[in-house]
Every structure is written in structure tokens, then in C-alpha cells.
Motif scaffolding. Structure first.
Motif, PDB file in Angstrom:
ATOM      1  N   VAL A  54       0.822  -1.210   0.000  1.00  0.00           N
ATOM      2  CA  VAL A  54       0.000   0.000   0.000  1.00  0.00           C
ATOM      3  C   VAL A  54       0.855   1.258   0.000  1.00  0.00           C
ATOM      4  O   VAL A  54       2.016   1.244   0.396  1.00  0.00           O
ATOM      5  N   SER A  55       0.237   2.328  -0.432  1.00  0.00           N
ATOM      6  CA  SER A  55       0.898   3.631  -0.428  1.00  0.00           C
ATOM      7  C   SER A  55       0.757   4.270   0.950  1.00  0.00           C
ATOM      8  O   SER A  55       0.007   3.785   1.798  1.00  0.00           O
ATOM      9  N   LEU A  56       1.449   5.371   1.142  1.00  0.00           N
ATOM     10  CA  LEU A  56       1.351   6.133   2.382  1.00  0.00           C
ATOM     11  C   LEU A  56      -0.122   6.426   2.658  1.00  0.00           C
ATOM     12  O   LEU A  56      -0.853   6.872   1.772  1.00  0.00           O
ATOM     13  N   GLY A  57      -0.559   6.137   3.878  1.00  0.00           N
ATOM     14  CA  GLY A  57      -1.961   6.350   4.231  1.00  0.00           C
ATOM     15  C   GLY A  57      -2.858   5.171   3.869  1.00  0.00           C
ATOM     16  O   GLY A  57      -4.072   5.252   4.024  1.00  0.00           O
ATOM     17  N   GLY A  58      -2.256   4.069   3.428  1.00  0.00           N
ATOM     18  CA  GLY A  58      -3.033   2.898   3.016  1.00  0.00           C
ATOM     19  C   GLY A  58      -3.576   2.121   4.193  1.00  0.00           C
ATOM     20  O   GLY A  58      -3.264   2.403   5.354  1.00  0.00           O
ATOM     21  N   HIS A  59      -4.403   1.134   3.848  1.00  0.00           N
ATOM     22  CA  HIS A  59      -5.085   0.331   4.868  1.00  0.00           C
ATOM     23  C   HIS A  59      -4.896  -1.155   4.596  1.00  0.00           C
ATOM     24  O   HIS A  59      -4.967  -1.601   3.459  1.00  0.00           O
ATOM     25  N   VAL A  60      -4.681  -1.898   5.680  1.00  0.00           N
ATOM     26  CA  VAL A  60      -4.595  -3.355   5.627  1.00  0.00           C
ATOM     27  C   VAL A  60      -5.520  -3.883   6.713  1.00  0.00           C
ATOM     28  O   VAL A  60      -5.544  -3.344   7.821  1.00  0.00           O
ATOM     29  N   THR A  61      -6.299  -4.912   6.366  1.00  0.00           N
ATOM     30  CA  THR A  61      -7.158  -5.533   7.365  1.00  0.00           C
ATOM     31  C   THR A  61      -6.821  -7.012   7.487  1.00  0.00           C
ATOM     32  O   THR A  61      -6.383  -7.645   6.529  1.00  0.00           O
ATOM     33  N   LEU A  62      -7.047  -7.520   8.673  1.00  0.00           N
ATOM     34  CA  LEU A  62      -6.814  -8.928   8.981  1.00  0.00           C
ATOM     35  C   LEU A  62      -8.077  -9.454   9.649  1.00  0.00           C
ATOM     36  O   LEU A  62      -8.614  -8.812  10.554  1.00  0.00           O
ATOM     37  N   ASP A  63      -8.566 -10.590   9.175  1.00  0.00           N
ATOM     38  CA  ASP A  63      -9.761 -11.218   9.721  1.00  0.00           C
ATOM     39  C   ASP A  63      -9.485 -12.686   9.992  1.00  0.00           C
ATOM     40  O   ASP A  63      -8.718 -13.325   9.262  1.00  0.00           O
ATOM     41  N   LEU A  64     -10.157 -13.228  10.998  1.00  0.00           N
ATOM     42  CA  LEU A  64     -10.126 -14.656  11.315  1.00  0.00           C
ATOM     43  C   LEU A  64     -11.556 -15.137  11.460  1.00  0.00           C
ATOM     44  O   LEU A  64     -12.338 -14.562  12.232  1.00  0.00           O
ATOM     45  N   PHE A  65     -11.904 -16.145  10.685  1.00  0.00           N
ATOM     46  CA  PHE A  65     -13.221 -16.767  10.747  1.00  0.00           C
ATOM     47  C   PHE A  65     -13.017 -18.260  10.920  1.00  0.00           C
ATOM     48  O   PHE A  65     -11.977 -18.799  10.556  1.00  0.00           O
ATOM     49  N   ALA A  66     -14.016 -18.937  11.426  1.00  0.00           N
ATOM     50  CA  ALA A  66     -13.917 -20.393  11.560  1.00  0.00           C
ATOM     51  C   ALA A  66     -15.306 -20.998  11.542  1.00  0.00           C
ATOM     52  O   ALA A  66     -16.291 -20.362  11.927  1.00  0.00           O
ATOM     53  N   ASP A  67     -15.363 -22.221  11.080  1.00  0.00           N
ATOM     54  CA  ASP A  67     -16.551 -23.031  11.283  1.00  0.00           C
ATOM     55  C   ASP A  67     -16.084 -24.296  11.989  1.00  0.00           C
ATOM     56  O   ASP A  67     -14.953 -24.351  12.482  1.00  0.00           O
ATOM     57  N   GLU A  68     -16.894 -25.276  12.008  1.00  0.00           N
ATOM     58  CA  GLU A  68     -16.561 -26.493  12.730  1.00  0.00           C
ATOM     59  C   GLU A  68     -15.320 -27.192  12.176  1.00  0.00           C
ATOM     60  O   GLU A  68     -14.564 -27.818  12.911  1.00  0.00           O
ATOM     61  N   HIS A  69     -15.073 -27.020  10.856  1.00  0.00           N
ATOM     62  CA  HIS A  69     -14.020 -27.787  10.200  1.00  0.00           C
ATOM     63  C   HIS A  69     -12.807 -26.974   9.747  1.00  0.00           C
ATOM     64  O   HIS A  69     -11.730 -27.542   9.589  1.00  0.00           O
ATOM     65  N   ARG A  70     -12.972 -25.686   9.490  1.00  0.00           N
ATOM     66  CA  ARG A  70     -11.884 -24.928   8.876  1.00  0.00           C
ATOM     67  C   ARG A  70     -11.662 -23.579   9.548  1.00  0.00           C
ATOM     68  O   ARG A  70     -12.585 -22.956  10.055  1.00  0.00           O
ATOM     69  N   LEU A  71     -10.404 -23.150   9.504  1.00  0.00           N
ATOM     70  CA  LEU A  71     -10.010 -21.794   9.891  1.00  0.00           C
ATOM     71  C   LEU A  71      -9.839 -21.003   8.602  1.00  0.00           C
ATOM     72  O   LEU A  71      -9.288 -21.517   7.623  1.00  0.00           O
ATOM     73  N   ARG A  72     -10.268 -19.764   8.615  1.00  0.00           N
ATOM     74  CA  ARG A  72     -10.096 -18.908   7.438  1.00  0.00           C
ATOM     75  C   ARG A  72      -9.480 -17.585   7.886  1.00  0.00           C
ATOM     76  O   ARG A  72     -10.013 -16.918   8.774  1.00  0.00           O
ATOM     77  N   PHE A  73      -8.393 -17.233   7.244  1.00  0.00           N
ATOM     78  CA  PHE A  73      -7.693 -15.980   7.511  1.00  0.00           C
ATOM     79  C   PHE A  73      -7.790 -15.132   6.256  1.00  0.00           C
ATOM     80  O   PHE A  73      -7.540 -15.624   5.158  1.00  0.00           O
ATOM     81  N   ARG A  74      -8.123 -13.859   6.419  1.00  0.00           N
ATOM     82  CA  ARG A  74      -8.198 -12.955   5.271  1.00  0.00           C
ATOM     83  C   ARG A  74      -7.314 -11.751   5.540  1.00  0.00           C
ATOM     84  O   ARG A  74      -7.443 -11.093   6.582  1.00  0.00           O
ATOM     85  N   VAL A  75      -6.416 -11.473   4.607  1.00  0.00           N
ATOM     86  CA  VAL A  75      -5.578 -10.281   4.662  1.00  0.00           C
ATOM     87  C   VAL A  75      -5.902  -9.476   3.409  1.00  0.00           C
ATOM     88  O   VAL A  75      -5.799  -9.985   2.293  1.00  0.00           O
ATOM     89  N   GLN A  76      -6.320  -8.233   3.627  1.00  0.00           N
ATOM     90  CA  GLN A  76      -6.748  -7.408   2.499  1.00  0.00           C
ATOM     91  C   GLN A  76      -6.055  -6.055   2.576  1.00  0.00           C
ATOM     92  O   GLN A  76      -5.886  -5.494   3.664  1.00  0.00           O
ATOM     93  N   ASP A  77      -5.660  -5.547   1.406  1.00  0.00           N
ATOM     94  CA  ASP A  77      -5.040  -4.221   1.349  1.00  0.00           C
ATOM     95  C   ASP A  77      -5.739  -3.385   0.292  1.00  0.00           C
ATOM     96  O   ASP A  77      -6.441  -3.910  -0.570  1.00  0.00           O
ATOM     97  N   ASP A  78      -5.521  -2.073   0.350  1.00  0.00           N
ATOM     98  CA  ASP A  78      -6.089  -1.179  -0.658  1.00  0.00           C
ATOM     99  C   ASP A  78      -4.987  -0.603  -1.554  1.00  0.00           C
ATOM    100  O   ASP A  78      -5.042   0.538  -1.986  1.00  0.00           O
ATOM    101  N   GLY A  79      -4.001  -1.446  -1.846  1.00  0.00           N
ATOM    102  CA  GLY A  79      -2.916  -1.055  -2.750  1.00  0.00           C
ATOM    103  C   GLY A  79      -3.363  -1.115  -4.206  1.00  0.00           C
ATOM    104  O   GLY A  79      -4.544  -1.242  -4.513  1.00  0.00           O
ATOM    105  N   ALA A  80      -2.402  -1.083  -5.093  1.00  0.00           N
ATOM    106  CA  ALA A  80      -2.670  -1.035  -6.529  1.00  0.00           C
ATOM    107  C   ALA A  80      -2.974  -2.403  -7.139  1.00  0.00           C
ATOM    108  O   ALA A  80      -3.276  -2.502  -8.322  1.00  0.00           O
ATOM    109  N   GLY A  81      -2.892  -3.462  -6.356  1.00  0.00           N
ATOM    110  CA  GLY A  81      -3.149  -4.796  -6.899  1.00  0.00           C
ATOM    111  C   GLY A  81      -1.919  -5.366  -7.575  1.00  0.00           C
ATOM    112  O   GLY A  81      -0.896  -4.699  -7.734  1.00  0.00           O
ATOM    113  N   MET A  82      -2.024  -6.642  -7.958  1.00  0.00           N
ATOM    114  CA  MET A  82      -0.914  -7.327  -8.623  1.00  0.00           C
ATOM    115  C   MET A  82      -1.197  -7.459 -10.114  1.00  0.00           C
ATOM    116  O   MET A  82      -2.278  -7.940 -10.482  1.00  0.00           O
TER     117      MET A  82
END
Length: 188
Positions: free
Chosen positions: A102-130
Motif C-alpha cells: 500500500v501507499s502512504l496512508g493505506g489500509h490493511v485488514t486482517l480477519d479470522l473466521f472459523a466453522d466447525e471444520h476450517r479456519l479462514r484468515f483474510r488479509v486485504q489491502d487497498d494497494g494497486a493490486g498485482m
């Protein structure tokens, strides 16, 4: 040298050599971690605690770069049978990559979700993309878009996620990148 030398110009080359030795040592350790097939050491961990601690540590470095890191979703307590240090390494690499994207002033978020069988981690940024040419090579060892980098971070992430029996999904575009890691909650 520091105690006996009265001239800083004699100490500076030694300090520079020490920094370079540390840089090469770090690079070699990353290479060895990638090259040697790791073993899982599964134990029951509070994954929420791992995620919260990581977010606190990485938030400091993010703020130093002018980026905001936020932990959005994280259950109070979430027990799972995983390799704690390897899981932490996965998340460290993903979060640091997002912070650097991300650029100066950018944002990154981290989330953790789960159900009975799986853990899910999400990392998201507001950069320019790949760009497509980067996305197609993102897990390739020694591929990096950053000068002076070993290009092993995402290769190690992929290896560790696969070792846990998990998957990674990447969605990227001009408004940012989202990486989602899914691993079994009770890896065998």
C-alpha cells in the motif's frame, strides 16, 4: 575496536560488515527454511490469541510506514490443532506483504473466521493490486518485485499452508488485493 579506536572511521567498516553478515544470515535462514521440508508439530492453540498478538506487533511497523493495520474479525477464543509457529509465519508474511503493497496512508485488514471444520484468515489491502505477470509467479521461489529481496516469502507461505492441508485464494485488482487462507481446524 570501539573501546580502543578514537576515530569513528575505523569503527564504521566493522559495523557495516556486521550488518551485511546479519542480512546474509537472514537470507540463508530463509533459503534453508524453504529448501528443507518442514515437519508439522501439531498442538492445540488458541488461534485468536496468535492472530491478536501478531496484529499488535505488526501494527507498530505499519504505523511507522504510514499504514493502518486493523484486526476486523477475530473470535474471543478459537482452539484448533495446528503448528502455531508455522501458522504465525504464514500470517506474518501475508501481513507484511500487504503493508508493503500500500501507499502512504493505506489500509490493511486482517480477519479470522472459523466453522466447525476450517479456519479462514483474510488479509486485504487497498494497494494497486498485482499485475497478471506477478500473480502468475507469486509462489515461485526467488521471484520478487522488491529490490534486494530473496523472493521466498510467498513460496514459504504456500509450502506451510499446503503442509497444513490448506488452500490460498488470491483476488486482486486496481483497488487492492485480498488473500484468503483456509486450513483444517483439526489438522491430522
Amino acid at each position: 575496536l570501539r573501546r580502543g579506536a578514537h576515530e569513528p572511521r575505523l569503527v564504521e567498516p566493522s559495523e557495516l560488515a556486521q550488518k551485511e553478515i546479519q542480512r546474509v544470515t537472514d537470507l540463508l535462514n530463509k533459503f534453508l527454511a524453504f529448501a528443507s521440508p518442514p515437519e508439522l508439530h501439531l498442538q492445540t492453540h488458541d488461534v485468536s490469541s496468535i492472530v491478536r498478538e501478531l496484529a499488535e506487533v505488526e501494527r507498530v511497523s505499519a504505523e511507522g510506514l504510514g499504514t493502518q493495520l486493523a484486526l476486523i474479525a477475530c473470535p474471543q477464543k478459537l482452539l484448533a490443532r495446528v503448528d502455531g509457529p508455522k501458522l504465525r509465519q504464514i500470517l506474518v508474511n501475508l501481513v507484511r506483504n500487504a503493508i508493503e503493497a500500500v501507499s502512504l496512508g493505506g489500509h490493511v485488514t486482517l480477519d479470522l473466521f472459523a466453522d466447525e471444520h476450517r479456519l479462514r484468515f483474510r488479509v486485504q489491502d487497498d494497494g494497486a493490486g498485482m499485475p497478471d505477470k506477478v500473480l502468475s509467479r507469486v509462489y515461485e521461489p526467488f521471484f520478487s518485485t522488491k529490490e534486494g529481496r530473496a523472493g521466498l516469502g510467498m513460496s514459504i507461505v504456500y509450502s506451510l499452508v499446503t503442509l497444513h492441508g490448506g488452500e490460498i485464494e488470491i483476488a486482486t485488482g486496481p483497488t487492492g488485493t485480498r488473500l484468503e487462507v483456509s486450513i483444517p481446524r483439526h489438522a491430522a
